[in-house]
Design a protein around this motif. Sequence first.
Motif, PDB file in Angstrom:
ATOM      1  N   LYS A 197       0.838  -1.201   0.000  1.00  0.00           N
ATOM      2  CA  LYS A 197       0.000   0.000   0.000  1.00  0.00           C
ATOM      3  C   LYS A 197       0.874   1.254   0.000  1.00  0.00           C
ATOM      4  O   LYS A 197       0.537   2.250  -0.603  1.00  0.00           O
ATOM      5  CB  LYS A 197      -0.891   0.017   1.237  1.00  0.00           C
ATOM      6  N   ASP A 198       1.985   1.188   0.707  1.00  0.00           N
ATOM      7  CA  ASP A 198       2.844   2.359   0.808  1.00  0.00           C
ATOM      8  C   ASP A 198       3.422   2.752  -0.554  1.00  0.00           C
ATOM      9  O   ASP A 198       3.606   3.923  -0.823  1.00  0.00           O
ATOM     10  CB  ASP A 198       3.981   2.102   1.799  1.00  0.00           C
ATOM     11  N   ARG A 239       0.895   4.804  -2.338  1.00  0.00           N
ATOM     12  CA  ARG A 239       0.835   6.157  -1.759  1.00  0.00           C
ATOM     13  C   ARG A 239       2.024   6.993  -2.216  1.00  0.00           C
ATOM     14  O   ARG A 239       1.888   8.180  -2.491  1.00  0.00           O
ATOM     15  CB  ARG A 239       0.838   6.087  -0.231  1.00  0.00           C
ATOM     16  N   HIS A 291       7.121   9.596   2.977  1.00  0.00           N
ATOM     17  CA  HIS A 291       5.816   9.864   3.573  1.00  0.00           C
ATOM     18  C   HIS A 291       5.958  10.979   4.599  1.00  0.00           C
ATOM     19  O   HIS A 291       6.989  11.119   5.249  1.00  0.00           O
ATOM     20  CB  HIS A 291       5.286   8.624   4.292  1.00  0.00           C
ATOM     21  N   GLU A 318      -5.890  -0.786  18.975  1.00  0.00           N
ATOM     22  CA  GLU A 318      -4.715  -0.823  18.097  1.00  0.00           C
ATOM     23  C   GLU A 318      -3.603  -1.572  18.809  1.00  0.00           C
ATOM     24  O   GLU A 318      -3.699  -1.877  19.993  1.00  0.00           O
ATOM     25  CB  GLU A 318      -4.240   0.604  17.758  1.00  0.00           C
ATOM     26  N   TYR A 352       3.439   6.649  17.019  1.00  0.00           N
ATOM     27  CA  TYR A 352       2.862   7.997  17.061  1.00  0.00           C
ATOM     28  C   TYR A 352       3.595   8.867  18.077  1.00  0.00           C
ATOM     29  O   TYR A 352       3.861  10.033  17.824  1.00  0.00           O
ATOM     30  CB  TYR A 352       1.368   7.939  17.389  1.00  0.00           C
ATOM     31  N   PRO A 409       0.582   9.591   9.453  1.00  0.00           N
ATOM     32  CA  PRO A 409      -0.687   9.962  10.095  1.00  0.00           C
ATOM     33  C   PRO A 409      -1.894   9.289   9.455  1.00  0.00           C
ATOM     34  O   PRO A 409      -2.048   9.299   8.243  1.00  0.00           O
ATOM     35  CB  PRO A 409      -0.749  11.477   9.926  1.00  0.00           C
ATOM     36  N   ASN A 410      -2.711   8.702  10.290  1.00  0.00           N
ATOM     37  CA  ASN A 410      -3.965   8.083   9.872  1.00  0.00           C
ATOM     38  C   ASN A 410      -5.074   8.781  10.654  1.00  0.00           C
ATOM     39  O   ASN A 410      -5.100   8.739  11.881  1.00  0.00           O
ATOM     40  CB  ASN A 410      -3.936   6.586  10.175  1.00  0.00           C
ATOM     41  N   GLN A 411      -5.990   9.412   9.947  1.00  0.00           N
ATOM     42  CA  GLN A 411      -7.013  10.233  10.603  1.00  0.00           C
ATOM     43  C   GLN A 411      -7.930   9.396  11.484  1.00  0.00           C
ATOM     44  O   GLN A 411      -8.386   9.870  12.529  1.00  0.00           O
ATOM     45  CB  GLN A 411      -7.821  11.002   9.552  1.00  0.00           C
ATOM     46  N   GLN A 412      -8.202   8.171  11.112  1.00  0.00           N
ATOM     47  CA  GLN A 412      -9.076   7.324  11.924  1.00  0.00           C
ATOM     48  C   GLN A 412      -8.433   6.983  13.258  1.00  0.00           C
ATOM     49  O   GLN A 412      -9.080   7.033  14.300  1.00  0.00           O
ATOM     50  CB  GLN A 412      -9.421   6.046  11.166  1.00  0.00           C
ATOM     51  N   ILE A 413      -7.146   6.651  13.221  1.00  0.00           N
ATOM     52  CA  ILE A 413      -6.445   6.317  14.463  1.00  0.00           C
ATOM     53  C   ILE A 413      -6.335   7.563  15.340  1.00  0.00           C
ATOM     54  O   ILE A 413      -6.537   7.504  16.555  1.00  0.00           O
ATOM     55  CB  ILE A 413      -5.056   5.714  14.163  1.00  0.00           C
ATOM     56  N   ARG A 420      -5.401  16.961  16.351  1.00  0.00           N
ATOM     57  CA  ARG A 420      -5.367  17.436  14.965  1.00  0.00           C
ATOM     58  C   ARG A 420      -5.798  18.888  14.942  1.00  0.00           C
ATOM     59  O   ARG A 420      -6.516  19.359  15.808  1.00  0.00           O
ATOM     60  CB  ARG A 420      -6.324  16.610  14.097  1.00  0.00           C
TER      61      ARG A 420
END
Length: 153
Positions: free
Chosen positions: A63-64, A67, A77, A108, A116, A123-127, A140
């Motif tokens: 996946k990276d 991206r 990233h 998690e 983190y 950064p993952n907005q859900q986490i 955020r």
Amino acid sequence: MSKSAPIFSDADANTTVIISKRGPVSKTLKSQAAINAALRSGGPVDTQKKIMAGGNRQHTSNKDTARLDEETEQLHHDRVSLSLGKVMQQARAVKEWTQKELATKVNEKPQVVAEYENGKAVPNQQILAKMERALGVKLRGKDIGEPLGPAKK
């Protein structure tokens, strides 16, 4: 009537007839000496390096990498800032939680929380949203570190 010769003789009965045979297998030159000898004799030499040859990876993609292709030309990233990690550590200390306890609360792995806090995570907005709700602190936006207000309707 003339007598014709038999189709099979006694000598033919003991011989084996091979209908098809595989041709000689092309030899792969692996040693440097064999490659040099082929170059000297004028034989064909192919110098291609196989990537992930012999691996049992079928249709894999990371996946990276997707991206990175979509992202910048700098080929890296964006990471979370160290100030975010400090805010998380302080909020965790106020609640007297370990990294493992916070990870359990947000469902998690403890390694994710450690990344983190060390500023190594992508950064993952859900986490981040789950951590904000668990810690009760904004992680955020402009006012990082402020207490999380009541949900807006």
